[in-house]
Design an enzyme around this catalytic site. Sequence first.
Site, PDB file in Angstrom:
ATOM      1  CE  LYS A 198      22.385  33.903  46.351  1.00  0.00           C
ATOM      2  NZ  LYS A 198      21.301  32.939  46.152  1.00  0.00           N
ATOM      3  N   GLY A 257      18.274  35.940  48.354  1.00  0.00           N
ATOM      4  CA  GLY A 257      16.837  35.976  48.671  1.00  0.00           C
ATOM      5  C   GLY A 257      16.635  36.303  50.144  1.00  0.00           C
ATOM      6  CG  HIS A 261      25.698  34.253  48.562  1.00  0.00           C
ATOM      7  ND1 HIS A 261      25.224  35.486  48.913  1.00  0.00           N
ATOM      8  CD2 HIS A 261      24.928  33.349  49.238  1.00  0.00           C
ATOM      9  CE1 HIS A 261      24.220  35.343  49.772  1.00  0.00           C
ATOM     10  NE2 HIS A 261      24.019  34.061  49.982  1.00  0.00           N
TER      11      HIS A 261
HETATM   12  N1  LIG Z   1      16.697  28.278  50.695  1.00  0.00           N
HETATM   13  C1  LIG Z   1      17.944  28.158  51.157  1.00  0.00           C
HETATM   14  O1  LIG Z   1      18.214  28.100  52.379  1.00  0.00           O
HETATM   15  C2  LIG Z   1      19.082  28.058  50.186  1.00  0.00           C
HETATM   16  C3  LIG Z   1      20.350  27.671  50.601  1.00  0.00           C
HETATM   17  C4  LIG Z   1      21.342  27.521  49.651  1.00  0.00           C
HETATM   18  C5  LIG Z   1      21.061  27.742  48.320  1.00  0.00           C
HETATM   19  N2  LIG Z   1      19.830  28.152  47.959  1.00  0.00           N
HETATM   20  C6  LIG Z   1      19.443  28.346  46.554  1.00  0.00           C
HETATM   21  O2  LIG Z   1      19.385  27.070  45.919  1.00  0.00           O
HETATM   22  C7  LIG Z   1      19.706  27.180  44.543  1.00  0.00           C
HETATM   23  C8  LIG Z   1      20.776  26.175  44.174  1.00  0.00           C
HETATM   24  O3  LIG Z   1      21.959  26.449  44.895  1.00  0.00           O
HETATM   25  P1  LIG Z   1      23.289  25.566  44.705  1.00  0.00           P
HETATM   26  O4  LIG Z   1      24.339  26.193  45.542  1.00  0.00           O
HETATM   27  O5  LIG Z   1      22.999  24.131  44.887  1.00  0.00           O
HETATM   28  O6  LIG Z   1      23.593  25.842  43.160  1.00  0.00           O
HETATM   29  P2  LIG Z   1      24.349  24.898  42.106  1.00  0.00           P
HETATM   30  O7  LIG Z   1      24.677  25.764  40.959  1.00  0.00           O
HETATM   31  O8  LIG Z   1      25.438  24.130  42.777  1.00  0.00           O
HETATM   32  O9  LIG Z   1      23.235  23.829  41.689  1.00  0.00           O
HETATM   33  C9  LIG Z   1      22.123  24.102  40.894  1.00  0.00           C
HETATM   34  C10 LIG Z   1      21.876  22.905  39.990  1.00  0.00           C
HETATM   35  O10 LIG Z   1      20.672  23.142  39.260  1.00  0.00           O
HETATM   36  C11 LIG Z   1      20.878  22.672  37.946  1.00  0.00           C
HETATM   37  N3  LIG Z   1      19.975  23.343  37.006  1.00  0.00           N
HETATM   38  C12 LIG Z   1      20.198  24.443  36.242  1.00  0.00           C
HETATM   39  N4  LIG Z   1      19.120  24.714  35.488  1.00  0.00           N
HETATM   40  C13 LIG Z   1      18.203  23.776  35.772  1.00  0.00           C
HETATM   41  C14 LIG Z   1      16.893  23.509  35.305  1.00  0.00           C
HETATM   42  N5  LIG Z   1      16.311  24.268  34.394  1.00  0.00           N
HETATM   43  N6  LIG Z   1      16.228  22.466  35.835  1.00  0.00           N
HETATM   44  C15 LIG Z   1      16.786  21.706  36.770  1.00  0.00           C
HETATM   45  N7  LIG Z   1      18.043  21.890  37.235  1.00  0.00           N
HETATM   46  C16 LIG Z   1      18.739  22.917  36.740  1.00  0.00           C
HETATM   47  C17 LIG Z   1      22.335  22.969  37.629  1.00  0.00           C
HETATM   48  O11 LIG Z   1      22.815  22.134  36.608  1.00  0.00           O
HETATM   49  C18 LIG Z   1      22.999  22.677  38.968  1.00  0.00           C
HETATM   50  O12 LIG Z   1      23.425  21.341  39.032  1.00  0.00           O
HETATM   51  C19 LIG Z   1      20.090  28.652  44.337  1.00  0.00           C
HETATM   52  O13 LIG Z   1      18.948  29.370  43.899  1.00  0.00           O
HETATM   53  C20 LIG Z   1      20.432  29.132  45.742  1.00  0.00           C
HETATM   54  O14 LIG Z   1      20.239  30.503  45.936  1.00  0.00           O
HETATM   55  C21 LIG Z   1      18.837  28.318  48.843  1.00  0.00           C
HETATM   56  O1  LIG Z   2      24.335  29.758  48.583  1.00  0.00           O
HETATM   57  C1  LIG Z   2      23.269  30.284  48.237  1.00  0.00           C
HETATM   58  O2  LIG Z   2      22.962  30.472  47.042  1.00  0.00           O
HETATM   59  C2  LIG Z   2      22.319  30.742  49.281  1.00  0.00           C
HETATM   60  N1  LIG Z   2      21.186  31.256  48.878  1.00  0.00           N
HETATM   61  C3  LIG Z   2      20.126  31.669  49.742  1.00  0.00           C
HETATM   62  C4  LIG Z   2      19.769  33.107  49.503  1.00  0.00           C
HETATM   63  O3  LIG Z   2      19.790  33.549  48.355  1.00  0.00           O
HETATM   64  O4  LIG Z   2      19.430  33.809  50.468  1.00  0.00           O
HETATM   65  C5  LIG Z   2      20.378  31.357  51.194  1.00  0.00           C
HETATM   66  C6  LIG Z   2      21.791  31.428  51.578  1.00  0.00           C
HETATM   67  C7  LIG Z   2      22.661  30.570  50.687  1.00  0.00           C
END
Ligand SMILES: NC(=O)c1ccc[n+]([C@@H]2O[C@H](COP(=O)([O-])OP(=O)(O)OC[C@H]3O[C@@H](n4cnc5c(N)ncnc54)[C@H](O)[C@@H]3O)[C@@H](O)[C@H]2O)c1
Ligand SMILES: O=C(O)C1=N[C@H](C(=O)O)CCC1
Length: 326
Positions: free
Chosen positions: A213, A218, A209
């Site tokens: 990240k 997850g 990733h």
């Molecule tokens: N479920 C899914 O399909 C999926 C897909 C992509 C990403 N994700 C997850 O989503 C999350 C965010 O990913 P991203 O790529 O946008 O990351 P990112 O780092 O671009 O964004 C995260 C944001 O959260 C903010 N943040 C940090 N601490 C915080 C707090 N205590 N309260 C509120 N905001 C806070 C940061 O300032 C940042 O702007 C990660 O955990 C990632 O693994 C999940």
């Molecule tokens: O970009 C990320 O961060 C992602 N997080 C999820 C994971 O932890 O599985 C899903 C894929 C992208």
Amino acid sequence: MLSLRAPPRTFSPPPWRRLGRHGGFAAPRCASAAAPAATLETAASPPASVSFPILVNGCTGKMGVSVAEAATSRGLHLVPVSFSSRENLGKTIQIGDTEIEIYGPSSREDVLSSVIDEFPDVVVVDYTAPDSVNSNAELYCELGVPFVMGTTGGDQQLLYKSVQDSNNYALISPQMGKQVVAFLAAMETIAVQFPGAFSGYRLEVLESHQAGKLDTSGTAKAVIACFEKLGVSWDMDRIVKVRDPEQQLYMVGVPEEHIEGHAFHLYHLTSPDDSVSFEFQHNVCGRSIYAEGSVDAAVFLHKKVQSMDPKRIYNMIDVLQEGAMR
Ligand SMILES: NC(=O)c1ccc[n+]([C@@H]2O[C@H](COP(=O)([O-])OP(=O)(O)OC[C@H]3O[C@@H](n4cnc5c(N)ncnc54)[C@H](O)[C@@H]3O)[C@@H](O)[C@H]2O)c1
Ligand SMILES: O=C(O)C1=N[C@H](C(=O)O)CCC1
């Protein structure tokens, strides 16, 4: 073991490894950075058949912005506030016609209470950071606001417990991309139908990733849980985590324009006598599939709340099974 100690420019793959553009994973043909897939796909999406207020927390981050844009293009009402970390206090973020005000952790409770007063049927979507998963979820549960938890990491057991104890509505999933959710559902099905079928097999897992990240994938953890039910013994510390852009480019085969936003996963299984092997990959460039899936999740959850569905805690397989993913 998939070892990454020496980042090889001329990667010599094990015999089972299919070659990608740069010698690693077979990379998908991803949209170029000049024409982001999210913009094109969301612009083409028809509006949702329902409309309700949606609050996206983490709008200072990449997923938060993508989900807020997707929600707006689907005709949902974007609530003009979002939680972020302390560094982003006082910022505003423009999403379409909506100017979102960013609030820090200390004002979360007051802000969310006011939002609930103004928009009683609001659904929250959380894309913040692993260390805010549990505290944010506890707040949503305390105030009784339904939420989609897209943020990965934190203490997952505690997360489920908070929702169960509060009787709140929540949809929790480390993976929102429809096709990856379908793969995960298939894995869960075979794990239930054929427990122990892979007893004694060795498993190797590699996930790559973007460097920012913070946690281990997850999704990989969820897939590994299925392999464990199939009889594979595993220790989560053995996941090979790639966060170094050089390795991603030259070994994993991530297209250069997606080094800052990709999720590549490889699972390799070998039989005890080395005579049989299996390999699974899911490689995603960009974030549009997660953003669209997150809006599907919010729409699904809103319907469940409106119909007072007794189940209350859902995942993306529930959404897929109801045919509610676009
Ligand atoms: N479920 C899914 O399909 C999926 C897909 C992509 C990403 N994700 C997850 O989503 C999350 C965010 O990913 P991203 O790529 O946008 O990351 P990112 O780092 O671009 O964004 C995260 C944001 O959260 C903010 N943040 C940090 N601490 C915080 C707090 N205590 N309260 C509120 N905001 C806070 C940061 O300032 C940042 O702007 C990660 O955990 C990632 O693994 C999940
Ligand atoms: O970009 C990320 O961060 C992602 N997080 C999820 C994971 O932890 O599985 C899903 C894929 C992208």
